[in-house]
Motif scaffolding. Structure first.
Motif: not given
Length: 289
Positions: A171-189
Motif C-alpha cells: 500500500e505504501w509503495l502504491r502511494c509513493a508512486e504517485f509522488s514519483c509521477d509528480r517528480a516526473a512532471l516537475l522534471a519534464t514540465q
C-alpha cells in the motif's frame, strides 16, 4: 525549450498526500528502519551492486552519453545530486531504484523500456526514479524489493512474512508512486509526456507505441473515475489493486492530469515559489537520438 530549475525544491512540496499518510502508517512498525539499515541494507546493497557491475552497463559521459545528459538535466531541474545510472538487457519494460541513506544510489533502466520511449519519455522515467531519492523512499524500498525478489525465487518464502506488514508495504509503495509521477512532471514540465509513458506501459511495444492515441488514453483515464460512483465499483477497484506494487496506469495518468492543472503544481513553477528558481534554455531543446 524553456524549463524552470527548481532550486531548493523540497520533497514535501510535491509529495502526494497518500504517500505521506502511508509512510506514517509504516512507521508504526517498530524496528523496521533499524532492521533495514543494519541487517538487510548492507546485504542487499552488495547484492544489487554486484548484479549491476556484472550484468549491466554503467551510463556516463563516455557510455550512452545521451542517457547521461537526460539524467543530468533531470537532476538539475529537481535540485538533486546525480546517482549512478545503469542499463540492463531485459525483455520486461521496467525501471527501479536502490538507495540507502549515505550510500551510493543507483537507477536501472531495462532495454525493453528504452526501446519504446522517446527521449522526453525516458527522462520522465528517470525523473520518476529520482523522485524515490528525493522523497527518501529507500529505507522502505529495500525490504520490499527483497520481499519481491525472495518471493520470485522461493515461492513459499512469502508465507514467512507477516501478512499485515507485506500488505502495508505494498500500500505504501502504491502511494509513493504517485509522488514519483509528480517528480516526473516537475522534471519534464509536460503532463502529456508523463501520461504517454503510462499509456505505453499499459499497452505499448516498440511497434505499437507510435500508433497509440494519447488523447484517447486520457479519456480512458478520466472514465476510470466513473467506476467509483457505485459501492460495488469502488470495492472491485480496491480488490484489483490490493496485491499490486504499482497503481494501475490509468489511475496514475488521471492523478497527473489532475495535479498538472492544480494551483499547487503551477505555483512550484513560479520564480518566487521556492526562492531561487531560474528559467534557462535547455541546450538545443529536447535531444532526438
Amino acid at each position: 525549450m524553456t524549463q524552470t530549475l527548481l532550486v531548493g525544491l523540497k520533497a514535501d512540496q510535491f509529495r502526494h498526500p497518500l504517500d505521506f499518510q502511508a509512510t506514517q502508517a509504516l512507521k508504526q512498525f517498530p524496528g523496521l528502519d533499524l532492521m533495514v539499515r543494519n541487517l538487510l541494507g548492507p546485504v542487499a546493497e552488495q547484492f544489487f551492486y554486484l548484479n549491476n557491475i556484472a550484468a549491466s552497463v554503467l551510463v556516463g559521459e563516455n557510455q550512452l552519453p545521451h542517457l547521461h545528459n537526460l539524467l543530468l538535466d533531470a537532476c538539475k531541474t529537481l535540485d538533486l545530486e546525480p546517482p549512478q545510472l545503469y542499463v540492463q538487457q531485459h525483455p520486461v519494460p521496467n525501471a527501479y531504484t536502490f538507495a540507502m541513506r549515505g550510500k551510493q544510489p543507483f537507477i536501472v533502466l531495462h532495454t525493453a523500456l528504452i526501446d519504446m520511449l522517446t527521449p522526453e519519455e525516458i527522462q520522465a522515467v528517470i525523473a520518476h526514479e529520482l523522485g524515490h531519492l528525493k522523497c527518501e523512499h529507500g529505507v522502505y524500498l529495500t525490504p520490499l524489493n527483497i520481499m519481491i525478489l525472495a518471493a520470485s525465487l522461493l515461492p513459499n518464502w512469502g508465507a514467512v512474512i507477516a501478512q499485515s506488514l507485506q500488505e502495508q508495504m505494498l500500500e505504501w509503495l502504491r502511494c509513493a508512486e504517485f509522488s514519483c509521477d509528480r517528480a516526473a512532471l516537475l522534471a519534464t514540465q509536460n503532463p502529456r509526456v508523463v501520461m504517454s509513458v503510462l499509456m505505453k506501459l499499459a499497452g505499448g511495444s516498440p511497434t505499437l507505441a507510435p500508433q497509440l492515441n494519447l488523447d484517447a488514453f486520457i479519456a480512458q483515464a478520466r472514465a476510470y473515475d466513473d467506476i467509483s460512483n457505485s459501492e460495488l465499483g469502488e470495492l472491485l477497484k480496491s480488490a484489483q489493486t490490493a496485491q499490486l506494487s504499482h497503481p494501475v496506469p490509468v489511475l496514475r495518468a488521471r492523478e497527473i492530469d489532475k495535479w498538472a492543472s492544480s494551483q499547487a503544481y503551477q505555483s512550484l513553477l513560479q520564480p518566487t515559489s521556492i526562492g531561487y528558481n531560474t528559467k534557462v534554455a535547455s541546450k538545443g531543446g529536447w535531444r532526438n537520438w
